[in-house]
Design a protein around this motif. Sequence first.
Motif, mmCIF file in Angstrom:
data_model
loop_
_atom_site.group_PDB
_atom_site.id
_atom_site.type_symbol
_atom_site.label_atom_id
_atom_site.label_comp_id
_atom_site.label_asym_id
_atom_site.label_seq_id
_atom_site.Cartn_x
_atom_site.Cartn_y
_atom_site.Cartn_z
ATOM 1 N N GLY A 108 40.121 59.108 -46.150
ATOM 2 C CA GLY A 108 40.634 60.252 -45.418
ATOM 3 C C GLY A 108 40.064 61.554 -45.941
ATOM 4 O O GLY A 108 39.383 61.607 -46.967
ATOM 5 N N ASP A 109 40.359 62.609 -45.217
ATOM 6 C CA ASP A 109 39.858 63.961 -45.485
ATOM 7 C C ASP A 109 40.979 64.770 -46.127
ATOM 8 O O ASP A 109 42.047 64.942 -45.533
ATOM 9 C CB ASP A 109 39.422 64.583 -44.157
ATOM 10 C CG ASP A 109 38.792 65.959 -44.313
ATOM 11 O OD1 ASP A 109 38.989 66.596 -45.366
ATOM 12 O OD2 ASP A 109 38.112 66.398 -43.365
ATOM 13 N N ALA A 110 40.745 65.299 -47.312
ATOM 14 C CA ALA A 110 41.764 66.073 -48.032
ATOM 15 C C ALA A 110 42.185 67.323 -47.276
ATOM 16 O O ALA A 110 43.268 67.869 -47.529
ATOM 17 C CB ALA A 110 41.241 66.462 -49.412
ATOM 18 N N GLU A 111 41.345 67.785 -46.349
ATOM 19 C CA GLU A 111 41.656 68.993 -45.589
ATOM 20 C C GLU A 111 42.323 68.700 -44.259
ATOM 21 O O GLU A 111 42.763 69.630 -43.571
ATOM 22 C CB GLU A 111 40.371 69.784 -45.345
ATOM 23 C CG GLU A 111 39.694 70.236 -46.635
ATOM 24 C CD GLU A 111 38.383 70.945 -46.404
ATOM 25 O OE1 GLU A 111 37.752 71.341 -47.399
ATOM 26 O OE2 GLU A 111 37.982 71.108 -45.231
ATOM 27 N N ALA A 112 42.404 67.416 -43.868
ATOM 28 C CA ALA A 112 43.005 67.031 -42.584
ATOM 29 C C ALA A 112 43.552 65.615 -42.730
ATOM 30 O O ALA A 112 42.921 64.642 -42.336
ATOM 31 C CB ALA A 112 41.974 67.106 -41.457
ATOM 32 N N LEU A 113 44.719 65.498 -43.310
ATOM 33 C CA LEU A 113 45.298 64.198 -43.657
ATOM 34 C C LEU A 113 45.950 63.535 -42.449
ATOM 35 O O LEU A 113 46.619 64.188 -41.648
ATOM 36 C CB LEU A 113 46.343 64.373 -44.759
ATOM 37 C CG LEU A 113 45.825 64.911 -46.089
ATOM 38 C CD1 LEU A 113 46.982 65.406 -46.944
ATOM 39 C CD2 LEU A 113 45.034 63.837 -46.825
ATOM 40 N N ALA A 114 45.770 62.227 -42.347
ATOM 41 C CA ALA A 114 46.424 61.440 -41.300
ATOM 42 C C ALA A 114 47.810 61.028 -41.789
ATOM 43 O O ALA A 114 48.137 59.842 -41.931
ATOM 44 C CB ALA A 114 45.578 60.214 -40.958
ATOM 45 N N VAL A 115 48.641 62.031 -42.066
ATOM 46 C CA VAL A 115 49.967 61.836 -42.640
ATOM 47 C C VAL A 115 50.929 62.756 -41.900
ATOM 48 O O VAL A 115 50.584 63.900 -41.595
ATOM 49 C CB VAL A 115 49.978 62.166 -44.151
ATOM 50 C CG1 VAL A 115 51.365 61.977 -44.744
ATOM 51 C CG2 VAL A 115 48.961 61.313 -44.899
ATOM 52 N N THR A 116 52.129 62.266 -41.620
ATOM 53 C CA THR A 116 53.113 63.076 -40.912
ATOM 54 C C THR A 116 53.669 64.181 -41.818
ATOM 55 O O THR A 116 53.556 64.124 -43.041
ATOM 56 C CB THR A 116 54.269 62.202 -40.411
ATOM 57 O OG1 THR A 116 54.874 61.546 -41.529
ATOM 58 C CG2 THR A 116 53.772 61.157 -39.428
#
Length: 226
Positions: A108-116
């Motif tokens: 994943g990307d630390a600047e755009a997380l796939a996390v709610t």
Amino acid sequence: MTKPEQTGNAVKELVQQHWNDRATTFDDASHHGIHTDEQHERWSSILREWTGDEPLQVLDIGCGTGVLSLLLADLGHAVTGVDVAPQMLERARAKATRADRSIEFYRGDAEALAVTDDAVELVTARHLVWTLPNPEQAIAEWQRVVEPGGRILVIEGYWDHAEPWDEYEEIHDDLPMYDGRPPDELRAVLARHGLRKIEHEPLLDPVLWGREPHHEYYLMAGTVPR
């Protein structure tokens, strides 16, 4: 004219390439991996002091080969690790399997997380912000995924390398926090993003790094407002 997001993506691709290439040997360095029981215990003691005794839901961002993820799991926390480099994640998964620790690792990307939103109680990041083209965007993103009253904990430093190497020769001018930052500067960034109760601890014990530290290392944590 090149769009900013295109430039950012190109930088991130080179960052990923750099850490993929270093994955197989990353842990060999005494200041990267954990090599002795004493080193393990010293890191565990520091993390225990900052995270407390109650198990937390932790997102370890820029987890690399899982050094911090495994230490936190050993302390009883429920840890998920995320990193941009697949080869780093492959090493992290193998280490977790050998240690019999149930840690989920994903790319994943630390600047755009796939996390709610408000998904975890603690975000951790070790020597990450200097690799990011948009570190302040990343800090805002980390704050988004931490529940109110939770914390962001970073292990950082200020190393001031003589010159960039490998892929960083091409991209270091595109990284606002390249070479790290002194603690007062990073504290100001966290405060600007609304974090409260910001505290830090110097990490200069040679046991932590397996050698005399060559740079100004420290841990810093701030609380997400309720």
